[in-house]
Motif scaffolding. Structure first.
Motif, PDB file in Angstrom:
ATOM      1  N   TYR A   1       0.830  -1.195   0.000  1.00  0.00           N
ATOM      2  CA  TYR A   1       0.000   0.000   0.000  1.00  0.00           C
ATOM      3  C   TYR A   1       0.869   1.251   0.000  1.00  0.00           C
ATOM      4  CZ  TYR A   1      -3.888   3.097   0.989  1.00  0.00           C
ATOM      5  OH  TYR A   1      -4.822   4.099   0.908  1.00  0.00           O
TER       6      TYR A   1
ATOM      7  N   ASP B   1       2.408   2.003  -3.356  1.00  0.00           N
ATOM      8  CA  ASP B   1       1.400   2.593  -4.223  1.00  0.00           C
ATOM      9  C   ASP B   1       1.156   4.044  -3.837  1.00  0.00           C
ATOM     10  OD1 ASP B   1      -0.632   2.520  -6.206  1.00  0.00           O
ATOM     11  OD2 ASP B   1      -2.097   2.461  -4.585  1.00  0.00           O
ATOM     12  N   PHE B   2       1.064   4.267  -2.538  1.00  0.00           N
ATOM     13  CA  PHE B   2       0.799   5.591  -1.985  1.00  0.00           C
ATOM     14  C   PHE B   2       1.898   6.582  -2.376  1.00  0.00           C
ATOM     15  CE2 PHE B   2       0.915   8.339   1.946  1.00  0.00           C
ATOM     16  CZ  PHE B   2      -0.319   8.944   1.758  1.00  0.00           C
ATOM     17  N   MET B   3       3.140   6.083  -2.410  1.00  0.00           N
ATOM     18  CA  MET B   3       4.269   6.948  -2.758  1.00  0.00           C
ATOM     19  C   MET B   3       4.452   7.045  -4.271  1.00  0.00           C
ATOM     20  SD  MET B   3       5.281   8.168   0.029  1.00  0.00           S
ATOM     21  CE  MET B   3       6.714   9.068  -0.576  1.00  0.00           C
ATOM     22  N   GLY B   4       3.633   6.353  -5.026  1.00  0.00           N
ATOM     23  CA  GLY B   4       3.722   6.416  -6.485  1.00  0.00           C
ATOM     24  C   GLY B   4       4.806   5.536  -7.073  1.00  0.00           C
ATOM     25  N   PHE B   5       5.139   4.431  -6.399  1.00  0.00           N
ATOM     26  CA  PHE B   5       6.232   3.565  -6.868  1.00  0.00           C
ATOM     27  C   PHE B   5       5.758   2.377  -7.695  1.00  0.00           C
ATOM     28  CE2 PHE B   5       9.088   4.952  -3.153  1.00  0.00           C
ATOM     29  CZ  PHE B   5       9.626   5.964  -3.941  1.00  0.00           C
TER      30      PHE B   5
ATOM     31  N   HIS C   1      -6.254   9.676   0.567  1.00  0.00           N
ATOM     32  CA  HIS C   1      -5.034   8.909   0.300  1.00  0.00           C
ATOM     33  C   HIS C   1      -4.603   8.972  -1.156  1.00  0.00           C
ATOM     34  CE1 HIS C   1      -5.877   6.193   4.015  1.00  0.00           C
ATOM     35  NE2 HIS C   1      -5.746   7.449   4.307  1.00  0.00           N
ATOM     36  N   GLN C   2      -4.563  10.182  -1.676  1.00  0.00           N
ATOM     37  CA  GLN C   2      -4.136  10.316  -3.075  1.00  0.00           C
ATOM     38  C   GLN C   2      -2.721   9.815  -3.263  1.00  0.00           C
ATOM     39  OE1 GLN C   2      -4.813  14.456  -2.820  1.00  0.00           O
ATOM     40  NE2 GLN C   2      -6.104  14.451  -4.635  1.00  0.00           N
ATOM     41  N   ARG C   3      -2.460   9.273  -4.444  1.00  0.00           N
ATOM     42  CA  ARG C   3      -1.096   8.848  -4.736  1.00  0.00           C
ATOM     43  C   ARG C   3      -0.215  10.069  -4.896  1.00  0.00           C
ATOM     44  NH1 ARG C   3      -0.648   4.233  -9.117  1.00  0.00           N
ATOM     45  NH2 ARG C   3       1.494   4.869  -8.823  1.00  0.00           N
ATOM     46  N   ASN C   4       1.039   9.858  -4.639  1.00  0.00           N
ATOM     47  CA  ASN C   4       1.989  10.942  -4.758  1.00  0.00           C
ATOM     48  C   ASN C   4       2.283  11.189  -6.231  1.00  0.00           C
ATOM     49  OD1 ASN C   4       3.896  12.822  -4.152  1.00  0.00           O
ATOM     50  ND2 ASN C   4       4.852  11.573  -2.571  1.00  0.00           N
TER      51      ASN C   4
ATOM     52  N   ASN D   1       6.386  11.162  -8.954  1.00  0.00           N
ATOM     53  CA  ASN D   1       6.916  10.301 -10.004  1.00  0.00           C
ATOM     54  C   ASN D   1       8.432  10.292 -10.055  1.00  0.00           C
ATOM     55  OD1 ASN D   1       4.496   9.278 -10.891  1.00  0.00           O
ATOM     56  ND2 ASN D   1       4.117  11.094 -12.157  1.00  0.00           N
ATOM     57  N   GLU D   2       9.024  10.381  -8.917  1.00  0.00           N
ATOM     58  CA  GLU D   2      10.478  10.283  -8.882  1.00  0.00           C
ATOM     59  C   GLU D   2      10.860   8.840  -8.619  1.00  0.00           C
ATOM     60  OE1 GLU D   2      12.676  13.100  -6.645  1.00  0.00           O
ATOM     61  OE2 GLU D   2      11.151  14.635  -6.988  1.00  0.00           O
ATOM     62  N   ALA D   3      12.120   8.527  -8.934  1.00  0.00           N
ATOM     63  CA  ALA D   3      12.544   7.137  -8.787  1.00  0.00           C
ATOM     64  C   ALA D   3      12.706   6.734  -7.330  1.00  0.00           C
ATOM     65  CB  ALA D   3      13.835   6.923  -9.539  1.00  0.00           C
ATOM     66  N   CYS D   4      13.015   7.709  -6.485  1.00  0.00           N
ATOM     67  CA  CYS D   4      13.198   7.359  -5.081  1.00  0.00           C
ATOM     68  C   CYS D   4      12.714   8.471  -4.171  1.00  0.00           C
ATOM     69  CB  CYS D   4      14.662   7.015  -4.801  1.00  0.00           C
ATOM     70  SG  CYS D   4      15.789   8.292  -5.337  1.00  0.00           S
ATOM     71  N   ALA D   5      12.486   8.133  -2.925  1.00  0.00           N
ATOM     72  CA  ALA D   5      11.935   9.097  -1.967  1.00  0.00           C
ATOM     73  C   ALA D   5      12.897   9.297  -0.807  1.00  0.00           C
ATOM     74  CB  ALA D   5      10.598   8.586  -1.442  1.00  0.00           C
TER      75      ALA D   5
ATOM     76  N   LYS E   1      14.298   2.247  -3.491  1.00  0.00           N
ATOM     77  CA  LYS E   1      13.282   3.287  -3.681  1.00  0.00           C
ATOM     78  C   LYS E   1      13.220   4.239  -2.499  1.00  0.00           C
ATOM     79  CE  LYS E   1      10.335   0.613  -6.719  1.00  0.00           C
ATOM     80  NZ  LYS E   1       9.251  -0.378  -6.689  1.00  0.00           N
ATOM     81  N   TYR E   2      13.304   3.668  -1.309  1.00  0.00           N
ATOM     82  CA  TYR E   2      13.260   4.514  -0.122  1.00  0.00           C
ATOM     83  C   TYR E   2      14.698   4.866   0.258  1.00  0.00           C
ATOM     84  CZ  TYR E   2       8.439   2.997  -0.025  1.00  0.00           C
ATOM     85  OH  TYR E   2       7.137   2.757  -0.375  1.00  0.00           O
TER      86      TYR E   2
ATOM     87  N   ASN F   1      10.498  13.238   1.553  1.00  0.00           N
ATOM     88  CA  ASN F   1       9.256  13.009   0.822  1.00  0.00           C
ATOM     89  C   ASN F   1       8.321  12.147   1.656  1.00  0.00           C
ATOM     90  OD1 ASN F   1      11.514  12.553  -1.777  1.00  0.00           O
ATOM     91  ND2 ASN F   1      10.099  14.276  -1.691  1.00  0.00           N
ATOM     92  N   LEU F   2       8.922  11.447   2.635  1.00  0.00           N
ATOM     93  CA  LEU F   2       8.144  10.548   3.463  1.00  0.00           C
ATOM     94  C   LEU F   2       8.700  10.562   4.879  1.00  0.00           C
ATOM     95  CD1 LEU F   2       6.168   8.075   3.863  1.00  0.00           C
ATOM     96  CD2 LEU F   2       8.030   6.622   3.115  1.00  0.00           C
TER      97      LEU F   2
ATOM     98  N   ARG G   1       5.120  13.441   2.844  1.00  0.00           N
ATOM     99  CA  ARG G   1       4.007  12.622   3.316  1.00  0.00           C
ATOM    100  C   ARG G   1       4.319  12.140   4.725  1.00  0.00           C
ATOM    101  NH1 ARG G   1       0.274  10.513  -0.562  1.00  0.00           N
ATOM    102  NH2 ARG G   1       0.136  12.177  -2.072  1.00  0.00           N
TER     103      ARG G   1
ATOM    104  N   ASP H   1      -0.792  11.938   6.655  1.00  0.00           N
ATOM    105  CA  ASP H   1      -1.402  11.621   5.359  1.00  0.00           C
ATOM    106  C   ASP H   1      -1.884  10.180   5.338  1.00  0.00           C
ATOM    107  OD1 ASP H   1      -0.702  14.080   3.665  1.00  0.00           O
ATOM    108  OD2 ASP H   1       1.149  13.593   4.712  1.00  0.00           O
TER     109      ASP H   1
END
Lengths: 166, 210
Positions: A158, A161-165, B27-30, B33-37, B63-64, B131-132, B161, B186
Protein backbone atom coordinates in the motif's frame (compact mmCIF):
# COMPACT_ATOMS: atom_id res chain seq x y z
CA UNK A 1 1.32 -32.74 28.20
CA UNK A 2 4.58 -32.41 30.10
CA UNK A 3 6.39 -29.13 30.57
CA UNK A 4 9.83 -30.29 31.69
CA UNK A 5 11.48 -26.97 31.26
CA UNK A 6 9.61 -23.81 32.27
CA UNK A 7 11.03 -20.37 31.57
CA UNK A 8 9.82 -17.34 33.52
CA UNK A 9 10.61 -13.87 32.19
CA UNK A 10 9.70 -10.38 33.40
CA UNK A 11 11.67 -8.32 30.85
CA UNK A 12 13.77 -5.34 31.91
CA UNK A 13 11.39 -4.26 34.69
CA UNK A 14 10.71 -6.07 37.96
CA UNK A 15 7.75 -8.19 38.96
CA UNK A 16 8.72 -9.54 42.38
CA UNK A 17 5.13 -10.43 43.27
CA UNK A 18 5.15 -12.97 40.46
CA UNK A 19 8.46 -14.54 41.47
CA UNK A 20 7.34 -14.65 45.12
CA UNK A 21 4.07 -16.28 44.12
CA UNK A 22 5.97 -18.89 42.09
CA UNK A 23 8.06 -19.78 45.12
CA UNK A 24 4.95 -20.77 47.13
CA UNK A 25 4.42 -24.39 48.08
CA UNK A 26 1.12 -24.60 46.24
CA UNK A 27 2.78 -23.59 42.98
CA UNK A 28 5.60 -26.06 43.59
CA UNK A 29 3.06 -28.89 43.87
CA UNK A 30 1.37 -27.81 40.63
CA UNK A 31 4.69 -27.52 38.80
CA UNK A 32 5.82 -30.92 40.02
CA UNK A 33 2.66 -33.01 39.82
CA UNK A 34 0.51 -31.38 37.17
CA UNK A 35 3.09 -29.91 34.76
CA UNK A 36 5.84 -32.49 35.44
CA UNK A 37 8.38 -29.69 35.61
CA UNK A 38 12.02 -30.66 36.15
CA UNK A 39 13.73 -27.37 35.45
CA UNK A 40 12.68 -23.81 36.20
CA UNK A 41 14.64 -20.92 34.67
CA UNK A 42 13.83 -17.47 36.03
CA UNK A 43 14.80 -14.15 34.45
CA UNK A 44 13.90 -11.67 37.18
CA UNK A 45 15.00 -8.32 35.66
CA UNK A 46 15.56 -5.58 38.22
CA UNK A 47 13.80 -7.55 40.96
CA UNK A 48 15.48 -9.19 43.95
CA UNK A 49 16.63 -12.78 44.19
CA UNK A 50 14.07 -15.01 45.87
CA UNK A 51 14.76 -18.22 47.71
CA UNK A 52 13.77 -21.42 45.87
CA UNK A 53 15.77 -23.86 48.00
CA UNK A 54 12.58 -25.71 49.03
CA UNK A 55 11.97 -26.75 45.38
CA UNK A 56 13.53 -30.15 46.05
CA UNK A 57 12.74 -32.03 42.84
CA UNK A 58 12.97 -29.06 40.52
CA UNK A 59 16.26 -27.56 39.45
CA UNK A 60 15.88 -23.76 39.69
CA UNK A 61 18.20 -21.28 37.96
CA UNK A 62 17.89 -17.52 38.27
CA UNK A 63 19.46 -14.57 36.49
CA UNK A 64 18.67 -10.85 36.21
CA UNK A 65 19.27 -9.75 32.62
CA UNK A 66 20.92 -11.11 29.49
CA UNK A 67 21.59 -9.57 26.09
CA UNK A 68 19.23 -12.07 24.52
CA UNK A 69 16.83 -14.58 26.00
CA UNK A 70 16.17 -16.15 22.61
CA UNK A 71 17.77 -19.47 23.52
CA UNK A 72 15.96 -19.65 26.83
CA UNK A 73 12.68 -19.30 24.95
CA UNK A 74 13.62 -21.88 22.32
CA UNK A 75 14.67 -24.45 24.91
CA UNK A 76 11.56 -24.01 27.08
CA UNK A 77 8.41 -26.14 26.94
CA UNK A 78 6.34 -23.40 28.54
CA UNK A 79 6.98 -19.69 29.02
CA UNK A 80 5.45 -17.69 31.85
CA UNK A 81 5.87 -13.96 31.30
CA UNK A 82 4.77 -10.44 32.16
CA UNK A 83 2.45 -8.67 29.71
CA UNK A 84 5.19 -6.81 27.80
CA UNK A 85 4.48 -6.56 24.07
CA UNK A 86 8.07 -7.33 23.08
CA UNK A 87 8.17 -10.50 25.17
CA UNK A 88 4.79 -11.70 23.85
CA UNK A 89 5.92 -11.24 20.24
CA UNK A 90 9.23 -13.03 20.87
CA UNK A 91 7.59 -16.03 22.50
CA UNK A 92 4.66 -16.35 20.09
CA UNK A 93 7.02 -15.93 17.15
CA UNK A 94 8.92 -19.00 18.38
CA UNK A 95 5.62 -20.93 18.65
CA UNK A 96 5.98 -21.65 22.36
CA UNK A 97 3.01 -22.05 24.74
CA UNK A 98 2.70 -18.80 26.65
CA UNK A 99 1.04 -17.91 29.93
CA UNK A 100 0.96 -14.16 30.59
CA UNK A 101 0.59 -13.02 34.17
CA UNK A 102 -0.79 -9.50 34.30
CA UNK A 103 0.68 -7.19 36.91
CA UNK A 104 -2.51 -5.68 38.32
CA UNK A 105 -0.59 -3.36 40.63
CA UNK A 106 0.36 -1.21 37.63
CA UNK A 107 -2.28 1.43 36.98
CA UNK A 108 -3.52 2.19 33.47
CA UNK A 109 -1.47 -0.62 32.10
CA UNK A 110 -2.56 -0.73 28.45
CA UNK A 111 -0.46 -3.83 27.93
CA UNK A 112 -3.24 -5.78 29.63
CA UNK A 113 -5.35 -4.94 26.60
CA UNK A 114 -2.82 -6.66 24.38
CA UNK A 115 -2.82 -9.80 26.53
CA UNK A 116 -6.64 -9.84 26.48
CA UNK A 117 -6.76 -9.41 22.72
CA UNK A 118 -4.16 -12.12 22.03
CA UNK A 119 -6.07 -14.39 24.40
CA UNK A 120 -9.32 -13.66 22.56
CA UNK A 121 -7.60 -14.61 19.31
CA UNK A 122 -6.51 -17.86 20.96
CA UNK A 123 -2.73 -17.37 20.92
CA UNK A 124 -2.02 -17.30 24.65
CA UNK A 125 -3.49 -17.76 28.09
CA UNK A 126 -3.46 -14.91 30.57
CA UNK A 127 -4.23 -14.63 34.25
CA UNK A 128 -3.65 -12.55 37.35
CA UNK A 129 -1.60 -13.44 40.42
CA UNK A 130 -4.80 -14.34 42.27
CA UNK A 131 -5.79 -17.10 39.83
CA UNK A 132 -2.31 -18.25 38.76
CA UNK A 133 -2.58 -21.66 40.41
CA UNK A 134 -5.99 -22.51 38.93
CA UNK A 135 -4.82 -21.35 35.51
CA UNK A 136 -1.72 -23.55 35.72
CA UNK A 137 -3.89 -26.48 36.88
CA UNK A 138 -6.13 -26.31 33.85
CA UNK A 139 -3.52 -25.10 31.34
CA UNK A 140 -4.28 -26.85 28.07
CA UNK A 141 -1.83 -26.38 25.25
CA UNK A 142 -4.18 -27.92 22.66
CA UNK A 143 -6.59 -25.00 23.10
CA UNK A 144 -3.95 -22.62 21.76
CA UNK A 145 -3.58 -21.65 18.12
CA UNK A 146 -0.27 -21.22 16.38
CA UNK A 147 0.62 -17.55 15.94
CA UNK A 148 0.47 -16.39 12.34
CA UNK A 149 2.77 -13.56 11.31
CA UNK A 150 1.12 -10.23 10.54
CA UNK A 151 0.24 -8.48 7.31
CA UNK A 152 3.29 -6.30 7.01
CA UNK A 153 3.56 -7.02 3.28
CA UNK A 154 0.09 -5.64 2.66
CA UNK A 155 1.06 -2.39 4.30
CA UNK A 156 4.33 -2.16 2.36
CA UNK A 157 2.46 -2.72 -0.93
CA UNK A 158 0.00 0.00 0.00
CA UNK A 159 2.83 2.35 0.91
CA UNK A 160 4.60 1.72 -2.42
CA UNK A 161 1.40 2.59 -4.22
CA UNK A 162 0.80 5.59 -1.99
CA UNK A 163 4.27 6.95 -2.76
CA UNK A 164 3.72 6.42 -6.49
CA UNK A 165 6.23 3.56 -6.87
CA UNK A 166 3.99 1.01 -8.55
CA UNK B 1 -0.99 47.25 6.83
CA UNK B 2 0.81 44.76 9.09
CA UNK B 3 -2.52 43.69 10.53
CA UNK B 4 -3.76 42.97 7.05
CA UNK B 5 -0.66 40.93 6.25
CA UNK B 6 -0.95 39.07 9.55
CA UNK B 7 -4.60 38.16 9.00
CA UNK B 8 -3.82 37.29 5.41
CA UNK B 9 -1.21 34.75 6.53
CA UNK B 10 -3.50 33.33 9.21
CA UNK B 11 -6.35 33.07 6.72
CA UNK B 12 -4.11 31.38 4.20
CA UNK B 13 -2.81 28.91 6.81
CA UNK B 14 -6.33 28.01 7.96
CA UNK B 15 -7.46 27.46 4.39
CA UNK B 16 -4.41 25.31 3.69
CA UNK B 17 -4.92 23.25 6.87
CA UNK B 18 -8.52 22.54 5.88
CA UNK B 19 -7.53 21.49 2.35
CA UNK B 20 -4.71 19.26 3.62
CA UNK B 21 -7.01 17.69 6.17
CA UNK B 22 -9.72 16.91 3.62
CA UNK B 23 -7.28 15.60 1.02
CA UNK B 24 -5.63 13.34 3.61
CA UNK B 25 -8.88 11.37 3.82
CA UNK B 26 -8.57 10.36 0.17
CA UNK B 27 -5.03 8.91 0.30
CA UNK B 28 -4.14 10.32 -3.07
CA UNK B 29 -1.10 8.85 -4.74
CA UNK B 30 1.99 10.94 -4.76
CA UNK B 31 2.45 12.69 -8.09
CA UNK B 32 6.18 13.17 -7.65
CA UNK B 33 6.92 10.30 -10.00
CA UNK B 34 10.48 10.28 -8.88
CA UNK B 35 12.54 7.14 -8.79
CA UNK B 36 13.20 7.36 -5.08
CA UNK B 37 11.93 9.10 -1.97
CA UNK B 38 13.92 10.84 0.75
CA UNK B 39 12.71 8.83 3.71
CA UNK B 40 12.84 10.00 7.29
CA UNK B 41 12.47 7.31 9.94
CA UNK B 42 11.87 8.31 13.55
CA UNK B 43 13.13 5.90 16.17
CA UNK B 44 12.15 5.98 19.81
CA UNK B 45 12.81 3.90 22.83
CA UNK B 46 12.83 0.09 23.08
CA UNK B 47 9.69 -1.44 21.63
CA UNK B 48 9.03 1.41 19.20
CA UNK B 49 12.45 1.03 17.60
CA UNK B 50 12.13 -2.74 17.22
CA UNK B 51 8.71 -2.42 15.56
CA UNK B 52 9.84 0.36 13.26
CA UNK B 53 12.96 -1.47 12.09
CA UNK B 54 10.85 -4.53 11.22
CA UNK B 55 8.98 -2.25 8.80
CA UNK B 56 12.16 -0.65 7.48
CA UNK B 57 13.67 -4.08 6.75
CA UNK B 58 10.81 -4.75 4.31
CA UNK B 59 11.13 -1.45 2.43
CA UNK B 60 12.63 -1.53 -1.05
CA UNK B 61 16.08 -0.13 -0.32
CA UNK B 62 16.47 1.26 -3.86
CA UNK B 63 13.28 3.29 -3.68
CA UNK B 64 13.26 4.51 -0.12
CA UNK B 65 16.67 6.11 -0.30
CA UNK B 66 18.41 8.04 1.22
CA UNK B 67 17.13 7.18 4.67
CA UNK B 68 17.40 9.74 7.47
CA UNK B 69 17.09 8.25 10.93
CA UNK B 70 16.10 10.52 13.80
CA UNK B 71 16.98 9.41 17.32
CA UNK B 72 16.84 11.25 20.63
CA UNK B 73 20.05 12.10 22.42
CA UNK B 74 21.55 9.32 24.57
CA UNK B 75 19.62 6.62 22.74
CA UNK B 76 22.59 4.43 21.83
CA UNK B 77 20.36 1.36 21.88
CA UNK B 78 18.36 2.55 18.84
CA UNK B 79 21.56 3.48 17.02
CA UNK B 80 23.01 0.00 17.60
CA UNK B 81 19.83 -1.63 16.36
CA UNK B 82 19.65 0.43 13.19
CA UNK B 83 23.33 -0.15 12.41
CA UNK B 84 22.61 -3.87 12.44
CA UNK B 85 20.24 -3.50 9.47
CA UNK B 86 22.08 -0.79 7.50
CA UNK B 87 25.40 -1.46 5.84
CA UNK B 88 25.93 1.07 3.04
CA UNK B 89 26.99 4.36 4.64
CA UNK B 90 26.08 6.36 1.53
CA UNK B 91 22.44 5.39 1.86
CA UNK B 92 21.62 6.60 5.35
CA UNK B 93 22.32 9.33 7.85
CA UNK B 94 21.59 9.63 11.58
CA UNK B 95 20.29 12.81 13.19
CA UNK B 96 20.12 13.35 16.94
CA UNK B 97 17.59 15.71 18.53
CA UNK B 98 16.81 16.88 22.08
CA UNK B 99 14.09 15.04 23.91
CA UNK B 100 11.08 17.18 24.83
CA UNK B 101 10.84 15.77 28.31
CA UNK B 102 13.04 13.27 30.07
CA UNK B 103 11.71 11.10 32.86
CA UNK B 104 11.70 13.03 36.19
CA UNK B 105 12.32 16.36 34.48
CA UNK B 106 10.34 19.29 35.91
CA UNK B 107 7.48 20.67 33.82
CA UNK B 108 8.92 24.18 33.90
CA UNK B 109 12.27 23.25 32.38
CA UNK B 110 10.53 20.93 29.92
CA UNK B 111 9.04 24.03 28.25
CA UNK B 112 12.56 24.97 27.17
CA UNK B 113 13.63 21.50 26.10
CA UNK B 114 10.43 21.15 24.08
CA UNK B 115 11.20 24.46 22.40
CA UNK B 116 14.75 23.24 21.77
CA UNK B 117 13.51 20.04 20.16
CA UNK B 118 11.23 22.05 17.86
CA UNK B 119 14.16 24.27 16.89
CA UNK B 120 16.34 21.18 16.29
CA UNK B 121 13.76 19.96 13.77
CA UNK B 122 14.02 22.98 11.48
CA UNK B 123 17.59 22.45 10.11
CA UNK B 124 16.95 18.71 10.19
CA UNK B 125 13.92 18.95 7.91
CA UNK B 126 15.50 21.70 5.83
CA UNK B 127 18.58 19.60 5.00
CA UNK B 128 16.88 16.30 4.44
CA UNK B 129 13.70 17.56 2.71
CA UNK B 130 11.90 14.27 3.25
CA UNK B 131 9.26 13.01 0.82
CA UNK B 132 8.14 10.55 3.46
CA UNK B 133 8.24 10.53 7.26
CA UNK B 134 7.64 7.19 8.97
CA UNK B 135 6.90 7.18 12.68
CA UNK B 136 5.18 4.94 15.18
CA UNK B 137 4.61 7.06 18.23
CA UNK B 138 7.71 7.72 20.33
CA UNK B 139 7.69 11.16 21.98
CA UNK B 140 10.23 12.70 19.61
CA UNK B 141 8.02 12.16 16.57
CA UNK B 142 5.66 14.91 17.76
CA UNK B 143 7.94 17.94 17.20
CA UNK B 144 9.34 16.48 13.96
CA UNK B 145 5.89 15.88 12.49
CA UNK B 146 4.46 19.21 13.63
CA UNK B 147 7.35 21.14 12.05
CA UNK B 148 7.12 19.03 8.87
CA UNK B 149 3.38 19.77 8.77
CA UNK B 150 3.97 23.53 9.11
CA UNK B 151 6.49 23.37 6.26
CA UNK B 152 3.76 21.72 4.21
CA UNK B 153 1.17 24.31 5.14
CA UNK B 154 3.45 27.10 3.93
CA UNK B 155 4.52 25.26 0.76
CA UNK B 156 8.15 25.04 1.90
CA UNK B 157 8.24 21.26 1.56
CA UNK B 158 4.78 20.36 0.35
CA UNK B 159 5.87 17.02 -1.13
CA UNK B 160 6.27 15.52 2.34
CA UNK B 161 4.01 12.62 3.32
CA UNK B 162 3.61 11.87 7.02
CA UNK B 163 2.83 8.23 7.77
CA UNK B 164 2.01 7.19 11.33
CA UNK B 165 1.83 3.52 12.31
CA UNK B 166 0.25 3.06 15.73
CA UNK B 167 2.15 0.61 17.89
CA UNK B 168 1.18 -3.07 18.08
CA UNK B 169 0.45 -2.78 21.80
CA UNK B 170 -2.29 -0.19 21.22
CA UNK B 171 -5.39 -2.38 21.09
CA UNK B 172 -8.23 -0.12 22.27
CA UNK B 173 -6.87 3.40 22.60
CA UNK B 174 -4.55 5.65 20.62
CA UNK B 175 -1.26 6.80 22.11
CA UNK B 176 -0.93 10.46 23.05
CA UNK B 177 1.35 11.10 20.05
CA UNK B 178 -1.27 9.41 17.88
CA UNK B 179 -4.02 11.74 19.09
CA UNK B 180 -1.87 14.82 18.59
CA UNK B 181 -0.82 13.87 15.07
CA UNK B 182 -3.97 12.12 13.79
CA UNK B 183 -5.18 14.95 11.55
CA UNK B 184 -1.70 16.04 10.45
CA UNK B 185 -0.80 12.71 8.95
CA UNK B 186 -1.40 11.62 5.36
CA UNK B 187 -1.72 7.97 6.30
CA UNK B 188 -2.56 6.67 9.75
CA UNK B 189 -2.39 2.93 10.36
CA UNK B 190 -3.73 1.00 13.36
CA UNK B 191 -3.16 -2.69 14.00
CA UNK B 192 -6.31 -3.86 15.77
CA UNK B 193 -9.93 -3.96 14.52
CA UNK B 194 -11.48 -2.39 17.61
CA UNK B 195 -9.26 0.66 17.32
CA UNK B 196 -9.90 0.88 13.57
CA UNK B 197 -13.66 1.06 14.15
CA UNK B 198 -13.45 3.45 17.05
CA UNK B 199 -11.08 6.22 16.08
CA UNK B 200 -11.96 7.84 12.79
CA UNK B 201 -12.78 7.07 9.20
CA UNK B 202 -9.34 8.29 8.42
CA UNK B 203 -7.39 5.32 9.82
CA UNK B 204 -6.29 2.39 7.70
CA UNK B 205 -6.29 -1.16 8.99
CA UNK B 206 -4.27 -3.95 7.40
CA UNK B 207 -4.51 -6.35 10.32
CA UNK B 208 -1.59 -6.84 12.65
CA UNK B 209 1.75 -5.91 11.12
CA UNK B 210 3.78 -7.94 13.64
Amino acid sequence: MEFKRIFVTVGTTEFDHLIEKLSEKEVYETFKCRLKCKELIIQRGKGKEIDFSHFEDINVQQFDLKTTIENDIIEADLVISHAGAGTCIDVLGKKKPLLVVVNDTLMNNHQVELAEQLNKDGYLVYCFLSNLVETLEKFDVTSLKEYETGNLNKFIEYLDDFMGFI
Amino acid sequence: MFMLLFFGIIGFAIGRVITLCISSFFHQRNYLNEACANTMIILGSGGHTTEMLEIVKKLNKDKYVPRFYVVSENDQNSVDKLLSIENDKSEYKIYVITRSRKVHQSYFSSIFTTLKSFIDCIPLLHHSRPNLILCNGPGICVPVCIVAYLLKVFYINSACRIVFIESYCRVKTLSLSGWILLYMTDLFVVQWPELAKKVSRKVMYFGRLT
